[in-house]
Design an enzyme around this catalytic site. Structure first.
Site, PDB file in Angstrom:
ATOM      1  N   CYS A  41      22.003  61.930  43.186  1.00 53.75           N
ATOM      2  CA  CYS A  41      23.053  61.188  42.468  1.00 53.75           C
ATOM      3  C   CYS A  41      23.332  61.864  41.122  1.00 53.75           C
ATOM      4  O   CYS A  41      24.491  61.929  40.683  1.00 53.75           O
ATOM      5  CB  CYS A  41      22.656  59.728  42.273  1.00 53.75           C
ATOM      6  SG  CYS A  41      22.871  58.715  43.763  1.00 53.75           S
ATOM      7  N   ASP A  57      20.550  74.722  48.496  1.00 48.41           N
ATOM      8  CA  ASP A  57      19.198  74.211  48.280  1.00 48.41           C
ATOM      9  C   ASP A  57      18.480  75.102  47.265  1.00 48.41           C
ATOM     10  O   ASP A  57      18.579  76.329  47.307  1.00 48.41           O
ATOM     11  CB  ASP A  57      18.426  74.179  49.610  1.00 48.41           C
ATOM     12  CG  ASP A  57      17.174  73.335  49.530  1.00 48.41           C
ATOM     13  OD1 ASP A  57      17.143  72.267  50.165  1.00 48.41           O
ATOM     14  OD2 ASP A  57      16.224  73.730  48.817  1.00 48.41           O
ATOM     15  N   HIS A  89      25.182  56.609  47.418  1.00 48.47           N
ATOM     16  CA  HIS A  89      23.724  56.651  47.586  1.00 48.47           C
ATOM     17  C   HIS A  89      23.314  55.870  48.829  1.00 48.47           C
ATOM     18  O   HIS A  89      23.363  54.640  48.856  1.00 48.47           O
ATOM     19  CB  HIS A  89      23.009  56.089  46.352  1.00 48.47           C
ATOM     20  CG  HIS A  89      21.517  56.168  46.454  1.00 48.47           C
ATOM     21  ND1 HIS A  89      20.805  57.312  46.159  1.00 48.47           N
ATOM     22  CD2 HIS A  89      20.603  55.263  46.872  1.00 48.47           C
ATOM     23  CE1 HIS A  89      19.517  57.099  46.373  1.00 48.47           C
ATOM     24  NE2 HIS A  89      19.376  55.860  46.808  1.00 48.47           N
ATOM     25  N   HIS A 125      20.699  63.408  53.314  1.00 47.61           N
ATOM     26  CA  HIS A 125      21.194  64.783  53.228  1.00 47.61           C
ATOM     27  C   HIS A 125      20.988  65.493  54.550  1.00 47.61           C
ATOM     28  O   HIS A 125      19.996  65.259  55.252  1.00 47.61           O
ATOM     29  CB  HIS A 125      20.521  65.567  52.087  1.00 47.61           C
ATOM     30  CG  HIS A 125      19.033  65.521  52.094  1.00 47.61           C
ATOM     31  ND1 HIS A 125      18.315  64.439  51.618  1.00 47.61           N
ATOM     32  CD2 HIS A 125      18.104  66.412  52.515  1.00 47.61           C
ATOM     33  CE1 HIS A 125      17.021  64.682  51.744  1.00 47.61           C
ATOM     34  NE2 HIS A 125      16.864  65.874  52.305  1.00 47.61           N
ATOM     35  N   HIS A 155      20.484  69.178  56.051  1.00 41.83           N
ATOM     36  CA  HIS A 155      20.200  70.578  55.755  1.00 41.83           C
ATOM     37  C   HIS A 155      21.063  71.421  56.694  1.00 41.83           C
ATOM     38  O   HIS A 155      20.960  71.285  57.922  1.00 41.83           O
ATOM     39  CB  HIS A 155      18.726  70.915  56.042  1.00 41.83           C
ATOM     40  CG  HIS A 155      17.741  70.204  55.164  1.00 41.83           C
ATOM     41  ND1 HIS A 155      17.157  70.795  54.064  1.00 41.83           N
ATOM     42  CD2 HIS A 155      17.208  68.949  55.233  1.00 41.83           C
ATOM     43  CE1 HIS A 155      16.315  69.941  53.488  1.00 41.83           C
ATOM     44  NE2 HIS A 155      16.328  68.824  54.183  1.00 41.83           N
TER      45      HIS A 155
END
Ligand code: 5GP
Ligand code: ZN
Length: 113
Positions: free
Chosen positions: A7, A30, A46, A99, A101
């Site tokens: 956030c 990342d 969120h 999230h 990846h």
């Protein structure tokens, strides 16, 4: 959400190497890449993990997921790529903000599934 590092990245309190942004989704590199290209694709809202999807936020999560092919194309991942999301303690999730990846830039030999 206070004290959530993702956030803080979304609201600009923490820096990130952004590769994609729309009104719903942010993607950035990342900090500790596990592949030549390793990008985290996150909803701006969120949501803790896939386990926290509900009728109110499922469109946000779906839009985030749907952005991935365009992000991969922008990154030049023409030969394919891998998408992983870790959920909770047993799933190995460290950052409690949903999230995905996005991993690529090499041919993965190792497979979990
Ligand atoms: P998880 O283990 O929760 O699925 O993945 C969290 C990921 O966030 C890890 O791959 C880690 O390297 C990455 N990460 C943690 N803190 C930061 C940060 O401040 N900036 C960026 N760009 N990535 C981070
Ligand atoms: Zn968050």
């Amino acid at each position: 959400m206070e004290n959530c590092i993702f956030c803080k990245i979304i609201n600009g309190e923490l820096p990130s190497a952004t590769v994609y942004e729309d009104e719903n989704t942010l993607a950035f590199r990342d900090i500790n890449p596990a592949a030549p290209i390793h990008v985290l694709v996150i909803p701006k809202q969120h949501i803790i993990s896939l386990d926290d999807i509900n009728t109110e936020n499922k469109k946000t999560a779906a839009n985030c997921l749907a952005a991935i092919p365009e992000i991969a194309k922008n990154l030049g991942l023409v030969g394919g790529y891998r998408v992983i999301t870790n959920i909770g303690k047993d799933g190995g999730q460290v950052v409690p903000h949903l999230h995905f990846h996005l991993l690529g830039g090499k041919k993965f030999k190792e497979k979990i599934v």
